[in-house]
Structures are given as C-alpha cells and as structure tokens.
Scaffold this motif. Structure first.
Motif, PDB file in Angstrom:
ATOM      1  N   THR A  57       0.804  -1.268   0.054  1.00  0.00           N
ATOM      2  CA  THR A  57      -0.049  -0.101  -0.094  1.00  0.00           C
ATOM      3  C   THR A  57       0.644   1.191  -0.184  1.00  0.00           C
ATOM      4  O   THR A  57       0.541   2.225  -0.745  1.00  0.00           O
ATOM      5  CB  THR A  57      -0.929  -0.015   1.205  1.00  0.00           C
ATOM      6  OG1 THR A  57      -1.994  -1.106   1.159  1.00  0.00           O
ATOM      7  CG2 THR A  57      -1.848   1.348   1.369  1.00  0.00           C
ATOM      8  N   PRO A  98      -7.501   2.805  -4.452  1.00  0.00           N
ATOM      9  CA  PRO A  98      -6.909   2.469  -2.999  1.00  0.00           C
ATOM     10  C   PRO A  98      -7.301   1.337  -2.394  1.00  0.00           C
ATOM     11  O   PRO A  98      -8.401   0.701  -3.067  1.00  0.00           O
ATOM     12  CB  PRO A  98      -7.217   3.965  -2.070  1.00  0.00           C
ATOM     13  CG  PRO A  98      -7.730   4.695  -2.983  1.00  0.00           C
ATOM     14  CD  PRO A  98      -8.196   4.278  -4.294  1.00  0.00           C
ATOM     15  N   GLN A  99      -6.740   0.779  -1.514  1.00  0.00           N
ATOM     16  CA  GLN A  99      -7.136  -0.565  -1.154  1.00  0.00           C
ATOM     17  C   GLN A  99      -8.396  -0.416  -0.046  1.00  0.00           C
ATOM     18  O   GLN A  99      -9.414  -1.200  -0.308  1.00  0.00           O
ATOM     19  CB  GLN A  99      -6.066  -1.119  -0.005  1.00  0.00           C
ATOM     20  CG  GLN A  99      -6.351  -2.521   0.549  1.00  0.00           C
ATOM     21  CD  GLN A  99      -5.139  -2.881   1.479  1.00  0.00           C
ATOM     22  OE1 GLN A  99      -4.051  -2.300   1.330  1.00  0.00           O
ATOM     23  NE2 GLN A  99      -5.395  -4.001   2.247  1.00  0.00           N
ATOM     24  N   GLU A 100      -8.439   0.678   0.575  1.00  0.00           N
ATOM     25  CA  GLU A 100      -9.573   0.937   1.461  1.00  0.00           C
ATOM     26  C   GLU A 100     -10.835   1.448   0.596  1.00  0.00           C
ATOM     27  O   GLU A 100     -10.541   2.028  -0.522  1.00  0.00           O
ATOM     28  CB  GLU A 100      -9.338   1.862   2.644  1.00  0.00           C
ATOM     29  CG  GLU A 100      -8.210   1.477   3.400  1.00  0.00           C
ATOM     30  CD  GLU A 100      -8.461  -0.078   4.093  1.00  0.00           C
ATOM     31  OE1 GLU A 100      -9.633  -0.324   4.350  1.00  0.00           O
ATOM     32  OE2 GLU A 100      -7.331  -0.654   4.301  1.00  0.00           O
ATOM     33  N   ASP A 173      -4.539  -1.370  -5.562  1.00  0.00           N
ATOM     34  CA  ASP A 173      -4.129  -1.869  -4.461  1.00  0.00           C
ATOM     35  C   ASP A 173      -4.813  -2.944  -4.086  1.00  0.00           C
ATOM     36  O   ASP A 173      -6.075  -2.536  -3.568  1.00  0.00           O
ATOM     37  CB  ASP A 173      -3.879  -0.590  -3.462  1.00  0.00           C
ATOM     38  CG  ASP A 173      -3.065  -0.818  -2.138  1.00  0.00           C
ATOM     39  OD1 ASP A 173      -2.376  -1.821  -2.310  1.00  0.00           O
ATOM     40  OD2 ASP A 173      -3.091  -0.175  -1.379  1.00  0.00           O
ATOM     41  N   GLU A 174      -4.620  -4.100  -3.768  1.00  0.00           N
ATOM     42  CA  GLU A 174      -5.337  -5.281  -3.487  1.00  0.00           C
ATOM     43  C   GLU A 174      -6.738  -5.248  -3.692  1.00  0.00           C
ATOM     44  O   GLU A 174      -7.635  -5.152  -2.926  1.00  0.00           O
ATOM     45  CB  GLU A 174      -5.139  -5.288  -2.060  1.00  0.00           C
ATOM     46  CG  GLU A 174      -3.669  -5.814  -1.681  1.00  0.00           C
ATOM     47  CD  GLU A 174      -3.595  -6.261  -0.042  1.00  0.00           C
ATOM     48  OE1 GLU A 174      -4.421  -7.286   0.047  1.00  0.00           O
ATOM     49  OE2 GLU A 174      -2.760  -5.866   0.528  1.00  0.00           O
TER      50      GLU A 174
END
Ligand SMILES: Nc1ncnc2c1ncn2[C@@H]1O[C@H](COP(=O)(O)OP(=O)(O)O)[C@@H](O)[C@H]1O
Ligand SMILES: [Mg+2]
Length: 247
Positions: A57, A98-100, A173-174
C-alpha cells in the motif's frame, strides 16, 4: 537495464516505459518503509506480491503521489512526477484505486463516476458506456447511494471511477481484498479484460498470489519494503514466493 526517456524534440516513445521506478524509498514521517525499490512497467500487468505489512500500500500510495518520496524517482511515460502532486499524476493518465473503500458514500453511483470523468475532454457519455461494457451491473445501480452498496459493488464503482479518467496506467491496491470468492474471480477477470480491451498498463498489488500470477505478465515480490528483481509470472516458483512472504 534502464530504458531511455524520450529525447528532447522527440524520440522513440516505444522504448519509454509506462512506469519507471528508480531507487525509490518512502515511508511515513522519518520512518522509511520502502527501500530502493526499482522496476519498470511496460504495456503489461505488473503484480507486486507480498505479505501483510510488506509495503504494498505504501508503494502504490507513493506511486500515486500521496506520500513524499524520500529518495529515488517515479516517472510515467518518461515524465518525472517525483515532486508533483497526486492531481498532476492523474492528469498525466494515472488512475489509482486505493485498498480501502474509496467511494463517496453519500453520493450516488453516477455522481461518483462523474467525479472521475472530470479529467480529460472525451465525452462523458462515451466513457460511461465503456464503463458499463466492463461492469454491466452498474447500469441498474446508477441512482443508488454508493454507501449502500456491497463490498464488491463498491469496489466496482471505485475501479470505474478511475476508468472514467481515461487512464493509461492503473494502480490497483489489493482490488480483491475482503471480496467473496465469487467477486474475487470476477475481479481478476475484469482486470485482465481492462488491460486487454483498453490497453492500460496495470500495477496491481495482491496477497492472492496464485490468482494474481494467473493474469500478470511480470511479478515483483516485496518483502519488508525491499523489492525482488522483477520476473516473468511463468518463472515464479512456490519456493520463491515462500521466501518472499517471510516478513
Ligand atoms: N500511516 C502509517 N503510518 C506509519 N506507518 C505505517 C502507516 N501505514 C502503514 N505503515 C507501516 O508501513 C509498513 C507497510 O505497510 P503497508 O504498506 O500497509 O503494507 P501492505 O500493504 O503490504 O500490507 C507496515 O510496517 C505498517 O505498519
Ligand atoms: Mg496494503
């Protein structure tokens, strides 16, 4: 080998990588998390694999211009963005998911997509139709509040919002973190499809190594902020992954 940048006055752009990361160190405050990470990304899917806490991240946030670079550099299509704001990278064609959860929960799906479409000049409708080609399920959800969507749906909206920017490079990201097995499969297929149909270069971080290897062209394993030599996805062995995943 370092690929050459575009020569002043024009040069062979075909040799300029979509992404060049040179000796990149970054982190939080005075604490370095990434240590001299080095890779280039061409017209391909480049996967960054690594265990929880490895720095995936941090790497993508740095590439998106959201964290300061301690040393080294980042360039997109030969343009150095090391000292530029995230919004400048976005204008250069860099889409970041983004991941979140990264939707605006109080806005509708359509409003979320409209925010992405503010960059660039291509007609909004045209871009929206292309997003529906990739994620047809979104068409019936356009007027729903994004905060009421499921995790998988909201990930689709976040990804679509980045696509609305007409990116040439997509940083994911993921994208499959926390998704149900059904959405997980779907998402990997979609990432491969986005690369294939739109010609976008993709940098993807993942903990689901097996599936990521299934769609990636090349892979780098990140371990405690140190990147391995990038290798062909076909060449990655279980032993190598085990080694890389030890943190
Ligand atoms: N906001 C932050 N402030 C300080 N340290 C952080 C912050 N976010 C992450 N870290 C640290 O950076 C390291 C890498 O984290 P991260 O990039 O999130 O790894 P990954 O995405 O591979 O799980 C971890 O040691 C983590 O504790
Ligand atoms: Mg992470």
């Amino acid at each position: 080998m370092r690929e050459q940048a575009v020569a002043p006055g024009g040069g062979d752009v075909s040799v300029t990588p979509a992404v060049s990361v040179n000796g990149l160190s970054s982190g939080y405050g005075s604490v370095a998390v990434l240590h001299k990470v080095e890779f280039t990304v061409g017209h391909e899917i480049f996967a960054v694999l690594g265990a929880n806490g490895a720095g995936k991240t941090t790497l993508l946030a740095t590439l998106a211009g959201l964290l300061p670079v301690f040393s080294g550099s980042v360039a997109y299509h030969g343009t150095d963005v090391t000292k530029l704001a995230a919004s400048e990278s976005a204008r250069l064609g860099v889409g970041y998911v983004p991941q979140e959860a990264s939707v605006f929960p109080d806005l509708t799906v359509l409003e979320n997509l409209t925010v992405g479409g503010m960059i660039g000049t291509r007609p909004h409708e045209e871009r929206l139709e292309e997003v529906f080609e990739t994620f047809p399920d979104l068409r019936s959800k356009l007027h729903l509040r994004a905060g009421n969507l499921s995790g998988g749906e909201s990930r689709m909206v976040a990804c679509s919002r980045a696509l609305m920017q007409d990116p040439t490079v997509l940083l994911l990201d993921e994208p499959t973190a926390g998704l149900s097995p059904l959405y997980l499969e779907l998402f990997f297929e979609k990432v491969a499809e986005i690369h294939r149909t739109r010609g976008v270069s993709i940098v993807l971080t993942e903990q689901n190594a097996t599936q990521a290897l299934g769609i990636a062209d090349r892979v780098m394993v990140l371990s405690l902020g140190v990147g391995s030599e990038p290798m062909s996805a076909d060449a990655v062995t279980i032993d190598l992954l085990r080694e890389g995943y030890q943190i």
